[in-house]
Motif scaffolding. Sequence first.
Motif, PDB file in Angstrom:
ATOM      1  N   ILE A 211       3.057   2.319 -52.178  1.00 38.19           N
ATOM      2  CA  ILE A 211       3.892   1.122 -51.979  1.00 38.19           C
ATOM      3  C   ILE A 211       5.302   1.383 -52.514  1.00 38.19           C
ATOM      4  N   LEU A 212       5.356   1.954 -53.721  1.00 33.80           N
ATOM      5  CA  LEU A 212       6.667   2.292 -54.306  1.00 33.80           C
ATOM      6  C   LEU A 212       7.442   3.247 -53.404  1.00 33.80           C
ATOM      7  N   GLU A 213       6.760   4.265 -52.918  1.00 28.62           N
ATOM      8  CA  GLU A 213       7.390   5.275 -52.071  1.00 28.62           C
ATOM      9  C   GLU A 213       7.963   4.648 -50.798  1.00 28.62           C
ATOM     10  N   THR A 214       7.313   3.574 -50.344  1.00 27.58           N
ATOM     11  CA  THR A 214       7.770   2.893 -49.125  1.00 27.58           C
ATOM     12  C   THR A 214       8.983   2.006 -49.415  1.00 27.58           C
ATOM     13  N   GLY A 215       9.236   1.736 -50.693  1.00 25.61           N
ATOM     14  CA  GLY A 215      10.373   0.888 -51.050  1.00 25.61           C
ATOM     15  C   GLY A 215       9.981  -0.561 -51.273  1.00 25.61           C
ATOM     16  N   ALA A 216       8.679  -0.853 -51.287  1.00 24.39           N
ATOM     17  CA  ALA A 216       8.203  -2.218 -51.531  1.00 24.39           C
ATOM     18  C   ALA A 216       7.816  -2.362 -53.006  1.00 24.39           C
ATOM     19  N   VAL A 217       7.368  -3.573 -53.372  1.00 27.30           N
ATOM     20  CA  VAL A 217       7.096  -3.876 -54.787  1.00 27.30           C
ATOM     21  C   VAL A 217       5.589  -4.014 -55.009  1.00 27.30           C
ATOM     22  N   ALA A 306      -8.545   5.065 -48.020  1.00 27.43           N
ATOM     23  CA  ALA A 306      -7.556   4.121 -48.537  1.00 27.43           C
ATOM     24  C   ALA A 306      -6.142   4.661 -48.331  1.00 27.43           C
ATOM     25  N   MET A 307      -5.931   5.928 -48.676  1.00 31.25           N
ATOM     26  CA  MET A 307      -4.588   6.497 -48.532  1.00 31.25           C
ATOM     27  C   MET A 307      -4.180   6.638 -47.073  1.00 31.25           C
ATOM     28  N   VAL A 308      -5.135   7.049 -46.233  1.00 33.60           N
ATOM     29  CA  VAL A 308      -4.818   7.259 -44.814  1.00 33.60           C
ATOM     30  C   VAL A 308      -4.502   5.924 -44.134  1.00 33.60           C
ATOM     31  N   VAL A 309      -5.302   4.901 -44.437  1.00 33.34           N
ATOM     32  CA  VAL A 309      -5.036   3.580 -43.838  1.00 33.34           C
ATOM     33  C   VAL A 309      -3.659   3.084 -44.276  1.00 33.34           C
ATOM     34  N   PHE A 310      -3.304   3.334 -45.518  1.00 36.02           N
ATOM     35  CA  PHE A 310      -1.968   2.914 -45.953  1.00 36.02           C
ATOM     36  C   PHE A 310      -0.895   3.604 -45.116  1.00 36.02           C
ATOM     37  N   GLU A 311      -0.976   4.917 -45.001  1.00 33.39           N
ATOM     38  CA  GLU A 311       0.068   5.660 -44.278  1.00 33.39           C
ATOM     39  C   GLU A 311       0.165   5.265 -42.812  1.00 33.39           C
ATOM     40  N   THR A 312      -0.995   5.042 -42.193  1.00 33.89           N
ATOM     41  CA  THR A 312      -1.001   4.901 -40.733  1.00 33.89           C
ATOM     42  C   THR A 312      -0.890   3.454 -40.259  1.00 33.89           C
ATOM     43  N   LEU A 313      -1.171   2.500 -41.155  1.00 34.71           N
ATOM     44  CA  LEU A 313      -1.188   1.098 -40.715  1.00 34.71           C
ATOM     45  C   LEU A 313      -0.322   0.201 -41.606  1.00 34.71           C
ATOM     46  N   VAL A 314      -0.482   0.355 -42.925  1.00 32.49           N
ATOM     47  CA  VAL A 314       0.222  -0.541 -43.846  1.00 32.49           C
ATOM     48  C   VAL A 314       1.701  -0.173 -43.937  1.00 32.49           C
ATOM     49  N   LYS A 315       1.986   1.113 -44.079  1.00 36.84           N
ATOM     50  CA  LYS A 315       3.381   1.519 -44.266  1.00 36.84           C
ATOM     51  C   LYS A 315       4.277   1.095 -43.095  1.00 36.84           C
ATOM     52  N   PRO A 316       3.855   1.301 -41.830  1.00 40.46           N
ATOM     53  CA  PRO A 316       4.717   0.836 -40.735  1.00 40.46           C
ATOM     54  C   PRO A 316       5.005  -0.665 -40.817  1.00 40.46           C
ATOM     55  N   LYS A 326      13.298   2.534 -38.101  1.00 38.95           N
ATOM     56  CA  LYS A 326      12.136   3.352 -37.727  1.00 38.95           C
ATOM     57  C   LYS A 326      10.977   2.984 -38.635  1.00 38.95           C
ATOM     58  N   ASN A 327       9.853   2.621 -38.013  1.00 42.84           N
ATOM     59  CA  ASN A 327       8.726   2.176 -38.825  1.00 42.84           C
ATOM     60  C   ASN A 327       7.760   3.289 -39.198  1.00 42.84           C
ATOM     61  N   TYR A 328       7.813   4.399 -38.451  1.00 47.70           N
ATOM     62  CA  TYR A 328       6.774   5.412 -38.626  1.00 47.70           C
ATOM     63  C   TYR A 328       7.255   6.582 -39.461  1.00 47.70           C
ATOM     64  N   ASN A 329       6.280   7.254 -40.071  1.00 47.97           N
ATOM     65  CA  ASN A 329       6.556   8.563 -40.654  1.00 47.97           C
ATOM     66  C   ASN A 329       6.915   9.504 -39.504  1.00 47.97           C
ATOM     67  N   PRO A 330       7.672  10.574 -39.778  1.00 52.48           N
ATOM     68  CA  PRO A 330       7.974  11.532 -38.706  1.00 52.48           C
ATOM     69  C   PRO A 330       6.687  12.200 -38.178  1.00 52.48           C
ATOM     70  N   ILE A 331       6.631  12.388 -36.861  1.00 52.02           N
ATOM     71  CA  ILE A 331       5.491  13.105 -36.254  1.00 52.02           C
ATOM     72  C   ILE A 331       6.027  14.385 -35.623  1.00 52.02           C
ATOM     73  N   ILE A 332       5.430  15.526 -35.952  1.00 51.60           N
ATOM     74  CA  ILE A 332       5.857  16.792 -35.357  1.00 51.60           C
ATOM     75  C   ILE A 332       4.664  17.455 -34.659  1.00 51.60           C
ATOM     76  N   LYS A 333       4.972  18.484 -33.853  1.00 51.00           N
ATOM     77  CA  LYS A 333       3.889  19.266 -33.242  1.00 51.00           C
ATOM     78  C   LYS A 333       3.699  20.525 -34.076  1.00 51.00           C
ATOM     79  N   ALA A 334       2.420  20.838 -34.353  1.00 49.62           N
ATOM     80  CA  ALA A 334       2.136  22.041 -35.151  1.00 49.62           C
ATOM     81  C   ALA A 334       0.944  22.769 -34.546  1.00 49.62           C
ATOM     82  N   LYS A 335       0.946  24.104 -34.696  1.00 54.18           N
ATOM     83  CA  LYS A 335      -0.194  24.907 -34.218  1.00 54.18           C
ATOM     84  C   LYS A 335      -1.274  24.909 -35.273  1.00 54.18           C
ATOM     85  N   LEU A 336      -2.502  24.608 -34.845  1.00 55.49           N
ATOM     86  CA  LEU A 336      -3.613  24.587 -35.793  1.00 55.49           C
ATOM     87  C   LEU A 336      -4.040  26.028 -36.089  1.00 55.49           C
ATOM     88  N   ARG A 337      -4.022  26.398 -37.370  1.00 54.00           N
ATOM     89  CA  ARG A 337      -4.314  27.794 -37.759  1.00 54.00           C
ATOM     90  C   ARG A 337      -5.726  28.219 -37.382  1.00 54.00           C
TER      91      ARG A 337
END
Length: 414
Positions: A211-217, A306-316, A326-337
């Motif tokens: 929550i702090l990282e998002t700038g909320a209280v 809990a952490m994933v739901v925060f990042e993907t639903l609560v943070k936006p 911009k509501n979302y975290n940046p999304i990039i394309k990456a090759k899966l090792r």
Amino acid sequence: MLNYWEALNIVLENTKLLGKEKLLLTDSLGRILAENIVADRDNPPFDNSGMDGFAVRYEDIKGASEEKPVVLEIIGEVKAGGETIKVKPKTAVSIYTGAIIPEGADTVIQKELTKVQDGKVFIFKELPKGTNIRKQGDDYKKGDILIPEGTTIRAPEIGIMASVNKPSVYVRQRPRVGILTTGDEILDIGEPITSPSQIRTSNTYSLYAQILETGAVPVILGFAKDNPEDLKEKLSYAKNCDVLLTTGGVSVGEYDLVKDFVSQVLNVKPIFWKIAQKPGKPVVFGTWGDNSEKLFFGIPGNPVAAMVVFETLVKPALRKMMGFKKNYNPIIKAKLRKGYKRKKADRLEFIRVKLEKTDECFFAEITGKQGSNILTSMLKANGLGIIPQEVNEIKENDYIDVIIFDVSFLNKTF
Ligand code: AMP
Ligand code: MG
């Protein structure tokens, strides 16, 4: 069951922009501007010198050269912030950077191209008319909108606001986000463990940090046991919050009471329960408050979920409330090792990955065991790889979308 993207849309459709608050300019860094910033005067406000040197009339320095310097009488000096003097034919005024161009002068010769002797200046070069003069309004004009509402305030914005004489500024309010931790087995930091079945909370504090990282209280509302009385009492503490997060108690187990009691105690209007995603399937979402302006997220207790739901639903949602463009975290394309296989593909899956940037592309490596209780899989990760619904297998070196949730990775990489 609702898919993740539909759920995210529903959350954002139900999320309203918060009001404004006035802050001292010096406290506004990182906040979102809630007013347009308008120029109170031209900048520069007057024609001024870009150099230390001599203000002259172009007419007088025509033809000046090393061999045949022009000689002008120095009749005074003007400093930045000082009085100005009129330049008459065959005279020069000593001038400093930022000083008003004297009436009559139209060109400034920098000091390096001159020599002073006996109250006279020798000028060794003809410069084009207007050289070294910074014109009034070159940067911006009075009445221009310099910074539009909705901009994130950084150091340059603070500099501009100071220069247009704003001691205070309207910014978007930050949501107060309550965290209620539930579960008979959960202990806060410092509480003694009295039975082997007890679990020390991680969610309370990982959510607090997110929550702090998002700038909320963040507001810790407390710890509720899985019984109606305790839960109802602790839920009532949420009344002053804009957003309520609960962790635990939202699956179908006998003790999963949260979703019923939020309706009773806070009048939460449930909008969905369960998303076809992994982890975090049993998430509950609803709105509350007089104008349905408040949000409720019932987040599963498993620490990764809990952490994933925060990042993907609560943070936006929090970002939208605060007026971010911009509501979302940046999304990039990456090759899966290494390739990834799964038996059931009925849900979208967020896999924890460690990203690495090479000259060629990004690579994503899965961070070990992926159970929703394996918190160390988050510890090693800086991204969430998206395995779409219906996809059973990603082959080695195939591209996947990765949500970057780790700000320090962005700082290191870009
Ligand atoms: P629940 O969602 O209440 O069924 O909990 C799912 C799992 O997450 C259980 O193993 C809980 O013990 C665990 N859990 C619940 N809340 C927390 C918490 N605050 N911190 C760490 N683990 C938790
Ligand atoms: Mg529980």
